[in-house]
Each structure stands twice: as C-alpha cells, then as structure tokens.
Write a protein that holds these residues in place. Structure first.
Motif, mmCIF file in Angstrom:
data_model
loop_
_atom_site.group_PDB
_atom_site.id
_atom_site.type_symbol
_atom_site.label_atom_id
_atom_site.label_comp_id
_atom_site.label_asym_id
_atom_site.label_seq_id
_atom_site.Cartn_x
_atom_site.Cartn_y
_atom_site.Cartn_z
ATOM 1 N N PHE A 111 0.837 -1.204 0.000
ATOM 2 C CA PHE A 111 0.000 0.000 0.000
ATOM 3 C C PHE A 111 0.867 1.247 0.000
ATOM 4 C CE2 PHE A 111 -2.285 3.352 2.317
ATOM 5 C CZ PHE A 111 -3.389 3.492 1.484
ATOM 6 N N ILE A 112 1.913 1.253 0.830
ATOM 7 C CA ILE A 112 2.819 2.400 0.896
ATOM 8 C C ILE A 112 3.513 2.607 -0.450
ATOM 9 C CG2 ILE A 112 4.972 3.253 1.921
ATOM 10 C CD1 ILE A 112 4.045 1.893 4.548
ATOM 11 N N ILE A 113 3.954 1.517 -1.068
ATOM 12 C CA ILE A 113 4.608 1.603 -2.377
ATOM 13 C C ILE A 113 3.642 2.155 -3.419
ATOM 14 C CG2 ILE A 113 5.571 0.224 -4.276
ATOM 15 C CD1 ILE A 113 6.792 -1.596 -2.121
ATOM 16 N N LEU A 114 2.391 1.698 -3.381
ATOM 17 C CA LEU A 114 1.376 2.189 -4.315
ATOM 18 C C LEU A 114 1.150 3.690 -4.125
ATOM 19 C CD1 LEU A 114 -0.862 1.103 -6.423
ATOM 20 C CD2 LEU A 114 -2.424 1.400 -4.505
ATOM 21 N N VAL A 115 1.028 4.117 -2.868
ATOM 22 C CA VAL A 115 0.800 5.534 -2.571
ATOM 23 C C VAL A 115 1.983 6.375 -3.032
ATOM 24 C CG1 VAL A 115 0.550 7.227 -0.712
ATOM 25 C CG2 VAL A 115 -0.782 5.110 -0.657
ATOM 26 N N LEU A 116 3.204 5.897 -2.793
ATOM 27 C CA LEU A 116 4.394 6.610 -3.262
ATOM 28 C C LEU A 116 4.369 6.755 -4.786
ATOM 29 C CD1 LEU A 116 7.222 5.077 -1.029
ATOM 30 C CD2 LEU A 116 6.337 7.419 -0.953
ATOM 31 N N GLY A 117 3.942 5.678 -5.462
ATOM 32 C CA GLY A 117 3.823 5.735 -6.917
ATOM 33 C C GLY A 117 2.794 6.766 -7.348
ATOM 34 N N ILE A 118 1.668 6.834 -6.628
ATOM 35 C CA ILE A 118 0.624 7.817 -6.934
ATOM 36 C C ILE A 118 1.167 9.236 -6.774
ATOM 37 C CG2 ILE A 118 -1.583 8.781 -6.145
ATOM 38 C CD1 ILE A 118 -2.438 5.909 -5.469
ATOM 39 N N VAL A 119 1.899 9.454 -5.688
ATOM 40 C CA VAL A 119 2.463 10.786 -5.421
ATOM 41 C C VAL A 119 3.453 11.181 -6.518
ATOM 42 C CG1 VAL A 119 3.938 12.117 -3.855
ATOM 43 C CG2 VAL A 119 2.126 10.648 -2.928
ATOM 44 N N ILE A 120 4.328 10.250 -6.893
ATOM 45 C CA ILE A 120 5.311 10.532 -7.945
ATOM 46 C C ILE A 120 4.613 10.808 -9.274
ATOM 47 C CG2 ILE A 120 7.213 9.556 -9.307
ATOM 48 C CD1 ILE A 120 8.023 8.000 -6.775
ATOM 49 N N GLY A 121 3.559 10.024 -9.567
ATOM 50 C CA GLY A 121 2.796 10.243 -10.797
ATOM 51 C C GLY A 121 2.142 11.610 -10.817
ATOM 52 N N ALA A 122 1.588 12.022 -9.659
ATOM 53 C CA ALA A 122 0.956 13.334 -9.568
ATOM 54 C C ALA A 122 1.979 14.449 -9.735
ATOM 55 C CB ALA A 122 0.249 13.475 -8.219
ATOM 56 N N ILE A 137 8.439 -7.301 -8.019
ATOM 57 C CA ILE A 137 7.028 -7.229 -7.633
ATOM 58 C C ILE A 137 6.708 -5.863 -7.037
ATOM 59 C CG2 ILE A 137 5.280 -8.178 -6.068
ATOM 60 C CD1 ILE A 137 6.718 -10.912 -6.473
ATOM 61 N N TYR A 138 7.598 -5.353 -6.193
ATOM 62 C CA TYR A 138 7.397 -4.020 -5.632
ATOM 63 C C TYR A 138 7.412 -2.952 -6.729
ATOM 64 C CZ TYR A 138 8.172 -5.944 -0.935
ATOM 65 O OH TYR A 138 8.072 -6.654 0.230
ATOM 66 N N THR A 139 8.282 -3.127 -7.710
ATOM 67 C CA THR A 139 8.375 -2.169 -8.814
ATOM 68 C C THR A 139 7.073 -2.115 -9.602
ATOM 69 O OG1 THR A 139 10.770 -2.522 -9.024
ATOM 70 C CG2 THR A 139 9.624 -1.560 -10.918
ATOM 71 N N ILE A 140 6.465 -3.269 -9.861
ATOM 72 C CA ILE A 140 5.198 -3.311 -10.595
ATOM 73 C C ILE A 140 4.113 -2.568 -9.826
ATOM 74 C CG2 ILE A 140 3.312 -4.829 -11.318
ATOM 75 C CD1 ILE A 140 5.394 -6.846 -12.182
ATOM 76 N N ASN A 141 4.031 -2.796 -8.511
ATOM 77 C CA ASN A 141 3.026 -2.106 -7.701
ATOM 78 C C ASN A 141 3.275 -0.601 -7.682
ATOM 79 O OD1 ASN A 141 1.093 -4.023 -5.850
ATOM 80 N ND2 ASN A 141 2.953 -5.079 -6.457
ATOM 81 N N GLY A 142 4.547 -0.213 -7.600
ATOM 82 C CA GLY A 142 4.869 1.207 -7.641
ATOM 83 C C GLY A 142 4.507 1.832 -8.972
ATOM 84 N N TYR A 143 4.758 1.096 -10.062
ATOM 85 C CA TYR A 143 4.430 1.599 -11.397
ATOM 86 C C TYR A 143 2.919 1.762 -11.567
ATOM 87 C CZ TYR A 143 3.815 1.792 -16.435
ATOM 88 O OH TYR A 143 3.425 2.160 -17.700
ATOM 89 N N LYS A 144 2.153 0.805 -11.035
ATOM 90 C CA LYS A 144 0.696 0.919 -11.114
ATOM 91 C C LYS A 144 0.210 2.140 -10.348
ATOM 92 C CE LYS A 144 -0.491 -2.334 -13.847
ATOM 93 N NZ LYS A 144 -1.174 -2.009 -15.113
ATOM 94 N N GLY A 145 0.840 2.411 -9.200
ATOM 95 C CA GLY A 145 0.508 3.615 -8.455
ATOM 96 C C GLY A 145 0.860 4.864 -9.243
ATOM 97 N N PHE A 146 2.011 4.828 -9.918
ATOM 98 C CA PHE A 146 2.450 5.960 -10.736
ATOM 99 C C PHE A 146 1.433 6.267 -11.835
ATOM 100 C CE2 PHE A 146 4.481 7.506 -14.602
ATOM 101 C CZ PHE A 146 5.164 8.628 -14.142
ATOM 102 N N THR A 147 0.979 5.248 -12.555
ATOM 103 C CA THR A 147 0.016 5.472 -13.641
ATOM 104 C C THR A 147 -1.316 5.985 -13.096
ATOM 105 O OG1 THR A 147 -0.678 3.130 -13.570
ATOM 106 C CG2 THR A 147 1.061 3.720 -15.122
#
Length: 203
Positions: A20-31, A94-104
């Motif tokens: 969840f934290i990795i996903l949120v970080l990805g969302i923040v970076i994407g934003a 696996i963590y990278t994929i979750n982070g990338y999904k958060g980024f998109t």
C-alpha cells in the motif's frame, strides 16, 4: 470463505501495508510528474482526454475491442508477476510493478485535474477509475503477496512444500484473473456510462 480471507489478511498485514505504501508513493510521484510537465505535454494530455470523452459521448467506441485490450493487458501483468516470482528479481520486481501501477494511477488522476480543474477532474477520475480499481488493486495486492511467498519458498525450500505452494499459486492466478476480468468489464461498460451521466449533469 470470509473467515479464510480475514485470516489471510491478518497473516500478511505487514506485506499489505508495504504494498500500500509503495502504491501511494507511486501515486504521489505520478501526480508530481504531471505538475512538473511542460505546457506542450499538458496540451497533448488535454487533447487526448477531450478526444476520449468525445468518443464516449458520441458512442464512437468499440467497447468489445476496449474490453479485449484491457483483458490482454491484465493477463500480461499476471504473467509478468508470475515470471518475476520465479526469477532472481523476486521482491524488487514485484514491488516495482506495484509502484508503477501507483504511478500510472496518480498520473491519470492528476491529468484529469490539470485539464478539468479540481472538482470536475476528481469526479471524472472517480467515474473512470474508482469502481474498477476497487477490485483491481486488491487483486493486484493479492497476487503480489502470493508471488512473494512463492519466491521465498522456491528460494529456501524443496520437496512437497514447493509443490503445494505452486499448486496454490495456480489457484491464486485463476482467482486474480477472474477479478481482473471483472475490473475490465466495469471499466469498459460501467465507468464510461458514469462519465456520460457526469457530463450530462454538468451541462
């Protein structure tokens, strides 16, 4: 069934929090990426989103083609995660994929906000993303957790435990695939209609 799911979440709560934290970080970076994008790129985003919305409003979309493409992409994600769990990439992949999904996800939401403003942008993003992602993201976490377990078992154990884990993992893949297909159906046929209702109500 529900009790089994609760036990699974309790047993893996730390891993779910990490994902969840990795996903949120990805969302923040994407934003942040959208906010720092050049005006030319923002114009291109604007044109793309407006064209997409026009196609929906004029019913100029082949829904079954969109559905097919969405399902193919989801199958590709499952295959990539499965491959990573069998490779040396393991946790990092696996963590990278979750982070990338958060980024998109963050990039898409911020793109709508950049084009339509805060209120309409958030509402539009919710119409296009929220319902389907409520199924997609838990399914992504679910298969990611079991992929991490498979990676650990293959790395450390031999014999019956390995065979049993692989059998369970095949069932996990089937479950995740069903969830992803449902997410694709919602994204294709329901989210677009929600967007049309939003556009009609905002006129």
């Amino acid at each position: 069934m529900i009790e089994t799911l609760k036990n699974h979440i309790r047993e893996n709560i730390k891993q779910y929090l990490v994902l969840f934290i990795i996903l949120v970080l990805g969302i923040v970076i994407g934003a942040m990426t959208v906010n720092n994008t050049t005006e030319t790129a923002k114009t291109e985003i604007n044109e793309y989103l407006n064209t997409f919305i026009t196609d929906i409003s004029t019913n100029n979309i082949n829904y079954f083609e969109v559905l097919r493409n969405s399902i193919i992409k989801n199958i590709e994600i499952i295959l990539v995660i499965a491959f990573i769990s069998l490779s040396v990439l393991g946790k990092i992949g696996i963590y990278t994929i979750n982070g990338y999904k958060g980024f998109t996800l963050g990039y898409t939401i911020s793109s709508f906000i950049a084009v339509f403003g805060a209120q309409k942008g958030v509402m539009t993003a919710m119409c296009l993303l929220l319902c389907s992602k409520l199924i997609y993201i838990p399914a992504l976490f679910f298969i990611s957790i079991h992929s991490l377990k498979l990676y650990q078992v293959l790395k450390e154990n031999d014999g019956e435990d390995k065979k049993l884990t692989i059998i369970k993992y095949i069932l996990v893949i089937a479950t995740a695939l069903v969830a992803f297909i449902i997410s694709s159906l919602i994204e294709t046929f329901i989210n677009s209609n929600l967007l049309l209702l939003l556009l009609d109500s905002s006129k």
